[in-house]
Design an enzyme around this catalytic site. Structure first.
Site, mmCIF file in Angstrom:
data_model
loop_
_atom_site.group_PDB
_atom_site.id
_atom_site.type_symbol
_atom_site.label_atom_id
_atom_site.label_comp_id
_atom_site.label_asym_id
_atom_site.label_seq_id
_atom_site.Cartn_x
_atom_site.Cartn_y
_atom_site.Cartn_z
ATOM 1 N N ASN A 1 23.449 49.291 35.937
ATOM 2 C CA ASN A 1 22.515 48.146 35.902
ATOM 3 C C ASN A 1 21.236 48.465 36.679
ATOM 4 O OD1 ASN A 1 23.198 47.973 38.567
ATOM 5 N ND2 ASN A 1 23.999 45.887 38.493
ATOM 6 N N GLY B 1 23.754 56.418 39.769
ATOM 7 C CA GLY B 1 23.708 56.470 41.235
ATOM 8 C C GLY B 1 23.869 57.905 41.724
ATOM 9 N N LYS C 1 35.473 46.269 48.242
ATOM 10 C CA LYS C 1 36.191 47.509 47.925
ATOM 11 C C LYS C 1 37.692 47.368 48.196
ATOM 12 C CE LYS C 1 32.943 50.441 46.559
ATOM 13 N NZ LYS C 1 33.002 51.200 45.295
ATOM 14 N N THR D 1 20.236 50.184 42.163
ATOM 15 C CA THR D 1 19.700 51.060 43.221
ATOM 16 C C THR D 1 19.053 52.318 42.644
ATOM 17 O OG1 THR D 1 21.787 52.254 43.489
ATOM 18 C CG2 THR D 1 21.441 50.343 44.914
ATOM 19 N N TYR E 1 46.888 45.587 38.436
ATOM 20 C CA TYR E 1 46.852 45.989 37.023
ATOM 21 C C TYR E 1 47.840 47.127 36.756
ATOM 22 C CZ TYR E 1 43.011 43.126 35.243
ATOM 23 O OH TYR E 1 42.226 42.084 34.801
ATOM 24 N N ASP F 1 25.512 45.710 33.147
ATOM 25 C CA ASP F 1 26.222 45.385 34.376
ATOM 26 C C ASP F 1 27.724 45.444 34.083
ATOM 27 O OD1 ASP F 1 25.294 43.554 37.054
ATOM 28 O OD2 ASP F 1 27.420 43.553 36.498
ATOM 29 N N TYR G 1 30.622 44.666 51.279
ATOM 30 C CA TYR G 1 31.000 45.975 50.735
ATOM 31 C C TYR G 1 32.477 46.262 51.020
ATOM 32 C CZ TYR G 1 30.697 51.008 49.802
ATOM 33 O OH TYR G 1 30.877 52.283 49.306
ATOM 34 N N ARG H 1 20.687 56.047 53.947
ATOM 35 C CA ARG H 1 21.814 56.577 54.716
ATOM 36 C C ARG H 1 21.342 57.721 55.606
ATOM 37 N NH1 ARG H 1 26.248 56.505 49.988
ATOM 38 N NH2 ARG H 1 24.350 56.734 48.763
HETATM 39 N N1 UDP Z 1 22.298 55.807 61.274
HETATM 40 C C1 UDP Z 1 21.322 56.128 62.199
HETATM 41 N N2 UDP Z 1 20.032 56.186 61.773
HETATM 42 C C2 UDP Z 1 19.660 55.976 60.496
HETATM 43 C C3 UDP Z 1 20.664 55.643 59.548
HETATM 44 C C4 UDP Z 1 21.968 55.565 59.977
HETATM 45 O O1 UDP Z 1 21.613 56.371 63.375
HETATM 46 O O2 UDP Z 1 18.453 56.065 60.204
HETATM 47 C C5 UDP Z 1 23.702 55.770 61.715
HETATM 48 C C6 UDP Z 1 24.437 54.491 61.382
HETATM 49 O O3 UDP Z 1 24.253 53.505 62.370
HETATM 50 C C7 UDP Z 1 25.866 54.998 61.298
HETATM 51 C C8 UDP Z 1 25.735 56.414 60.785
HETATM 52 O O4 UDP Z 1 24.396 56.789 61.043
HETATM 53 O O5 UDP Z 1 26.446 55.029 62.582
HETATM 54 C C9 UDP Z 1 26.015 56.551 59.306
HETATM 55 O O6 UDP Z 1 25.236 55.591 58.628
HETATM 56 P P1 UDP Z 1 25.100 55.536 57.055
HETATM 57 O O7 UDP Z 1 24.207 54.382 56.752
HETATM 58 O O8 UDP Z 1 24.726 56.867 56.531
HETATM 59 O O9 UDP Z 1 26.554 55.258 56.502
HETATM 60 P P2 UDP Z 1 27.827 54.419 57.030
HETATM 61 O O10 UDP Z 1 28.816 55.445 57.407
HETATM 62 O O11 UDP Z 1 27.430 53.583 58.210
HETATM 63 O O12 UDP Z 1 28.202 53.586 55.861
#
Ligand code: UDP
Length: 357
Positions: free
Chosen positions: A52, A30, A170, A55, A180, A76, A166, A207
């Protein structure tokens, strides 16, 4: 190629017999995993990378495969066995999809990777004496009721929302580490990792940083979710890896979770504008619905990491974005494909987001 790889693997196995104690990096193919494997190899470790490929794919570690102290295991973590990893000195658990786009596609796999997978790794650590690094997340704070977030904050998470697979996975993984450690004496290190970015992110990672860069370079609209006033604090990947390495230093006994991230906070809209400037892009900003349960603010309090590890991020956002833009440009020029249509949350999650507006 196949012969070269199997020769390398044989060399690695022979080395394992001599050195005895590899380190295992789960989720090693990753984004963070590849950087961590590379750093551990630089430090002279014998690295067994387990993935695995949910992604990623083996190509993510192609530059490491030639290294004689690197082994790749397609497995996995929920079924990883002792016979496959020998007696490692450390197990790094970064095995879980981390981008909302990806972890929401297979929510059950996401949840169980963190619960069954972490349980299995801790069981292996109990049998081998390995120290476990658990990649936890700022997501465990959910919609935080205090700002910036300190480790003492218990979090505020929706158990039945689209992010729960998620977040709750976590959170449970942290609890497993706690159990543990106290019941069976397993040595654990828990890092709550805040938003991290840098070279090597998949172009379709989904992201925000890589989405905005890909869109800006393609000259298509930058998709800002909501009104863009939500904040995040972005840490450059090399800084984060420094923090992880320090946290695993045997001289630094840290029992509880530790925030690792960059406290420099920025709104998503300001990030979009910064990336448009740095890429000299003609892209417009397009507002899209805010996904359900998107945290409104996020910024780490890193006093604990500063005090205990002497760690704090070094890379400014400007410099880190510049490096990341260069990396994306280079890969696009080399022919790596990216489809701007695949960057967003898919209809199921977006429909939920739309209902929430
Ligand atoms: N976000 C956005 N446009 C995108 C992708 C993400 O505005 O194309 C926003 C999303 O709604 C969040 C922030 O950017 O408020 C960070 O999103 P990301 O998916 O990177 O990670 P998160 O912190 O939400 O897990």
């Amino acid at each position: 190629m196949g012969t070269t790889q199997s020769t390398d693997r044989n060399r690695a196995r022979a080395l394992r017999r001599v050195s005895g104690k590899p380190v295992v990096v789960c989720g090693g193919a990753g984004f963070l995993g590849v950087h961590l494997c590379a750093r551990l190899l630089e430090r002279g470790e014998h690295v067994v990378c387990v993935d695995n490929f949910c992604t990623s794919g083996p190509e993510a570690v192609s530059s490491l495969l030639v290294h004689p102290r690197f082994e790749l295991l397609h497995r996995d973590i929920t079924v990883l066995g002792l016979n496959e990893i020998g007696t490692p000195s450390a197990i790094y658990n970064l095995a879980c999809a981390a981008s909302p786009v990806h972890y929401q596609r297979s929510p059950l796999d996401t949840l169980l990777a963190s619960i069954r997978g972490t349980d299995n790794l801790l069981r292996l650590a109990r049998e081998t004496g390995a120290v476990v690094f658990q990649a936890s997340t700022s997501e465990i704070y959910g919609h935080p009721s205090s700002h910036p977030q300190k480790e003492a904050h218990w979090g505020h998470v929706n158990t039945v929302g689209p992010r729960a697979c998620y977040d709750e996975g976590k959170r449970c993984a942290e609890t497993l580490c706690f159990i543990y450690r106290h019941e069976y004496g397993v040595q654990t290190r828990l890092a709550r990792i805040f938003n991290t970015y840098g070279p090597g992110m998949r172009l379709e990672d989904g992201r925000v940083v890589v989405n905005f860069i890909v869109q800006a370079l393609a000259g298509v609209p930058i998709t800002v979710y909501g009104d863009g006033t939500q904040t995040r604090s972005f840490c450059y990947v090399n800084d984060l890896i420094d923090g992880i390495v320090r946290l695993m230093d045997p001289e630094k006994e840290v029992e509880g979770p530790m925030n690792l991230g960059n406290p420099a906070e920025i709104t998503v809209l300001a990030l979009a504008r910064r990336i448009v400037e740095l890429t000299n892009s003609s892209s417009q900003i397009l507002m899209r619905p805010l996904p359900k349960d998107d945290p409104p603010r996020r910024r780490p309090d890193i006093s604990l990491a500063k005090r205990v590890l002497g760690w704090q991020p070094q890379m400014s956002l400007e410099a880190g974005l510049t490096e990341t833009i260069r990396d994306v440009e280079r890969r696009l020029r080399a022919g790596e494909q990216s489809s701007c249509d695949d960057l967003e949350l898919k209809p199921r999650a977006r429909a939920v987001g739309a209902n929430a507006l």
